[in-house]
Design an enzyme around this catalytic site. Sequence first.
Site, PDB file in Angstrom:
ATOM      1  NE  ARG A 232      -4.229  -1.536   0.121  1.00 10.63           N
ATOM      2  CZ  ARG A 232      -4.330  -2.645  -0.595  1.00 10.63           C
ATOM      3  NH1 ARG A 232      -3.315  -3.000  -1.377  1.00 10.63           N
ATOM      4  NH2 ARG A 232      -5.422  -3.386  -0.540  1.00 10.63           N
ATOM      5  CD  GLU A 261      -2.697   3.820  -5.309  1.00 14.63           C
ATOM      6  OE1 GLU A 261      -3.490   2.961  -5.712  1.00 14.63           O
ATOM      7  OE2 GLU A 261      -1.529   3.563  -4.954  1.00 14.63           O
TER       8      GLU A 261
END
Length: 335
Positions: A232, A261
């Site tokens: 992650r 992101e």
Amino acid sequence: MKIVYFYEEGKEKDYFSERLSGNEIVFLKGTTQDNVAYKDDQAEMLVVFVNSPVGIDEMNRFPNLKSIVTRSTGYDHIDLEEAKKRNIKVSNVPTYGENTVAEFSFALLLSLTRKIYPAYNRIVEQGSFSQEGLRGSDLAGKTMGIVGVGNIGKHSIRMANGFGMKVIAFDIKRDEDFAKELNFEYADFDDLLSESDIISLHVPLNPHTRHLINKENISKIKKGAILINTSRGEVVETDAVVEALEKGILSGAGLDVLEEESLMNDEVSLLTQEHPNPDTLKTVLENQYLIDHPQVIITPHNAFNTQEAIERIFSVTVENIKAFEKNDPINLVTV
């Protein structure tokens, strides 16, 4: 049972409609955020992917919700505390992609160590077959530091052994029998940072792993190491990676995930907010720095994405849904 299914690809509709006949399924293209206006006071189950956050606001939109099924191993996009308060069961797909993600980690690593992208790019853009500046390095004999010895970490260790690497690993739970079987040693986290030529991260995101790599510990990383992250984005502090690259602590990074992101496709919206969060803005700008850096390879959270893995995800998701229907839920995740 009424199910609201947030889907990515059209073929999902046929697959799940066929296997879950007898249920009322509402298919919504995109994420929970893409469909923020949709509310349903009859829906008992949500089926989501990692890009669909399910928190208080989403649960309020579905007041009869009894189950959340995520088509992923990770579940940090779901507010487990709030689900527990509402007695909502949460199921995941625990083991669909252990080899899949491990393979992708090595694809990133080999792309960096053998300079595959610049070699390809030179031919495409310049038509040049010159080998100048393309000398790489072997994996054999290097020390691979695996952070997180779960299913993906274990497959990564097997692959590293196949490349003739020395492996050290960090995990809060040590399986010494497995370490003996695969001929690796456990190490304290700081020792792993200082001894590894390659650091590969395979941990879930939780309060303990958020910014596991950070500005306070990057100075402990062996100079010239490579960082691989397929877990992650928030496991790594973006500031730290930028600084490590600038100072030459890291010689490269292969990142399938980034902090913030989800905002990288919507920079304009972020910049035009009345009161944009300065830390978020900074992270998005730093992500662009990483994208442009010649020693960094960025991919769009794609490590899971093979035909075989998707088939496993779909199959286990159907099992999770049917088990809940029978009042015998499986693959439950809890706080």
